[in-house]
Enzyme design. Structure first.
Site, PDB file in Angstrom:
ATOM      1  N   GLY A   9       0.797  -1.217   0.000  1.00  0.00           N
ATOM      2  CA  GLY A   9       0.000   0.000   0.000  1.00  0.00           C
ATOM      3  C   GLY A   9       0.830   1.268   0.000  1.00  0.00           C
ATOM      4  O   GLY A   9       0.372   2.320  -0.449  1.00  0.00           O
ATOM      5  N   ASN A  10       2.080   1.176   0.495  1.00  0.00           N
ATOM      6  CA  ASN A  10       2.923   2.372   0.525  1.00  0.00           C
ATOM      7  C   ASN A  10       3.263   2.879  -0.860  1.00  0.00           C
ATOM      8  O   ASN A  10       3.667   4.033  -1.037  1.00  0.00           O
ATOM      9  CB  ASN A  10       4.232   2.067   1.268  1.00  0.00           C
ATOM     10  CG  ASN A  10       5.070   1.019   0.555  1.00  0.00           C
ATOM     11  OD1 ASN A  10       4.637  -0.117   0.388  1.00  0.00           O
ATOM     12  ND2 ASN A  10       6.259   1.388   0.132  1.00  0.00           N
ATOM     13  N   LYS A 122      -9.802  -8.731   6.288  1.00  0.00           N
ATOM     14  CA  LYS A 122      -9.044  -7.904   5.361  1.00  0.00           C
ATOM     15  C   LYS A 122      -9.370  -6.421   5.560  1.00  0.00           C
ATOM     16  O   LYS A 122     -10.494  -5.982   5.316  1.00  0.00           O
ATOM     17  CB  LYS A 122      -9.365  -8.316   3.921  1.00  0.00           C
ATOM     18  CG  LYS A 122      -8.655  -7.491   2.861  1.00  0.00           C
ATOM     19  CD  LYS A 122      -7.166  -7.706   2.887  1.00  0.00           C
ATOM     20  CE  LYS A 122      -6.468  -6.949   1.761  1.00  0.00           C
ATOM     21  NZ  LYS A 122      -5.002  -7.036   1.872  1.00  0.00           N
ATOM     22  N   LYS A 206      -3.637  -9.346  -1.529  1.00  0.00           N
ATOM     23  CA  LYS A 206      -2.750  -9.126  -2.674  1.00  0.00           C
ATOM     24  C   LYS A 206      -1.509 -10.000  -2.622  1.00  0.00           C
ATOM     25  O   LYS A 206      -1.052 -10.522  -3.656  1.00  0.00           O
ATOM     26  CB  LYS A 206      -2.378  -7.640  -2.730  1.00  0.00           C
ATOM     27  CG  LYS A 206      -1.283  -7.266  -3.717  1.00  0.00           C
ATOM     28  CD  LYS A 206       0.117  -7.182  -3.074  1.00  0.00           C
ATOM     29  CE  LYS A 206       0.150  -6.221  -1.920  1.00  0.00           C
ATOM     30  NZ  LYS A 206       1.479  -6.207  -1.250  1.00  0.00           N
ATOM     31  N   LYS A 264       1.921 -11.501   4.433  1.00  0.00           N
ATOM     32  CA  LYS A 264       3.160 -11.402   3.644  1.00  0.00           C
ATOM     33  C   LYS A 264       4.069 -12.596   3.918  1.00  0.00           C
ATOM     34  O   LYS A 264       4.640 -13.192   2.989  1.00  0.00           O
ATOM     35  CB  LYS A 264       3.882 -10.089   3.961  1.00  0.00           C
ATOM     36  CG  LYS A 264       3.135  -8.843   3.507  1.00  0.00           C
ATOM     37  CD  LYS A 264       3.848  -7.578   3.947  1.00  0.00           C
ATOM     38  CE  LYS A 264       3.185  -6.343   3.349  1.00  0.00           C
ATOM     39  NZ  LYS A 264       1.761  -6.228   3.647  1.00  0.00           N
TER      40      LYS A 264
END
Length: 301
Positions: A9-10, A122, A206, A264
């Site tokens: 998201g960054n 989420k 994602k 992740k």
């Protein structure tokens, strides 16, 4: 090497930044400048998240009560189209004109009976104070969860089963196109008992979808580019320590936050276990050193 780079998201919106288009455009431009540094000699496939954007679009739709809110799969497709366009445009501006950058709106198959539909996890949309979160929950019936010292809306995040249109993606990659795909984990879809394709009220993680993609296209390296320089033990505590090298089995024994580093780590471990190749979690601004094995948390079998 064939490298899948999953942008966190960054790349679009840093925590606490206003959700303005111009802010996202600036962040995307910076991300693409970093990606361009590792393109020479490599095949790159770019994926990205959409959590803040899909939540924002849902809020915008709630502002117009005369039309019922669109389902999450449609809102997700809308957000992915916008983000993919921004990334493809900015990549085109920083790579050779001989390279075609193409954004593919990807569909990802899920199991409609996935238990995730009963346990939303989420995070999507902006961050809220406790009072704001309680009001939104009462008004819209949303499920809210803590996010550090704030709160965010959470929705179902079923496990990705299959990337649809994989042969077309492989054709683009093998013909040396720079492909942006699996945005937001892909639009969640499923086949019903009559064989009809339907959208699902969910947002796919994602990183898990990107891992599945990397496995499916036989990637040499899977990179999860985020806003921290790697995986830490005791994150947020005085004793926190960066993990530089670790095997997937040992990493799985550790505990990480489900709304941030947990998916992740799971995504990286899946890739390593199924391909016996390396996955890396690290900061986007260190992408060159990450790919050279000098930075980030390098995860191996």
């Amino acid at each position: 090497m064939r490298i899948v780079i999953a942008l966190g998201g960054n790349a679009l919106l840093k925590r606490g930044e206003p959700m303005h288009y111009e802010v996202q455009q600036t962040n995307v431009r910076m991300a693409c400048q970093q990606i361009a540094k590792v393109l020479p000699g490599n095949e790159l496939i770019i994926t990205h998240g959409n959590g803040p954007q899909v939540g924002l679009i849902a809020l915008q739709q709630n502002a117009y009560p005369n039309v019922p809110m669109y389902p999450l799969d449609a809102i997700g497709a809308e957000s992915v189209g916008m983000i993919g366009y921004m990334i493809a445009r900015e990549l085109t501006n920083v790579v050779s004109r001989s390279i075609t950058v193409i954004n593919v709106l990807t569909q990802t198959e899920i199991d409609p009976n996935d238990p995730a539909f009963k346990h939303p996890t989420k995070p999507i949309g902006p961050i809220y104070t406790r009072g704001e979160a309680e009001k939104l929950s009462q008004t819209h019936g949303w499920t809210m969860a803590s996010d550090n010292d704030k709160f965010r809306r959470v929705v179902a995040s079923p496990d990705p089963q299959r990337i649809l249109g994989l042969s077309a993606l492989k054709t683009l990659i093998e013909n040396r196109h720079l492909v942006v795909c699996c945005g937001g984990g892909g639009v969640p879809v499923y086949f019903d008992s009559e064989g009809q394709l339907n959208g699902a009220e969910a947002v796919i993680d994602k990183d898990l979808a990107s891992s599945l993609l990397a496995i499916s296209i036989n990637a040499d390296l899977f990179v999860i580019a985020t806003d921290v320089d790697g995986v830490y033990t005791d994150w947020g505590k005085p004793s926190q320590s960066l993990i530089r090298q670790i095997d997937a089995t040992s990493l799985r024994r550790m505990s990480f936050a489900q709304g941030s580093m947990g998916p992740k780590v799971e995504a990286a471990c899946r890739f390593v276990e199924q391909t016996e190749r390396t996955a890396v979690i690290g900061a986007l601004d260190q992408i060159e050193k990450i790919i050279n094995g000098e930075k980030g948390t390098q995860i191996h079998l």
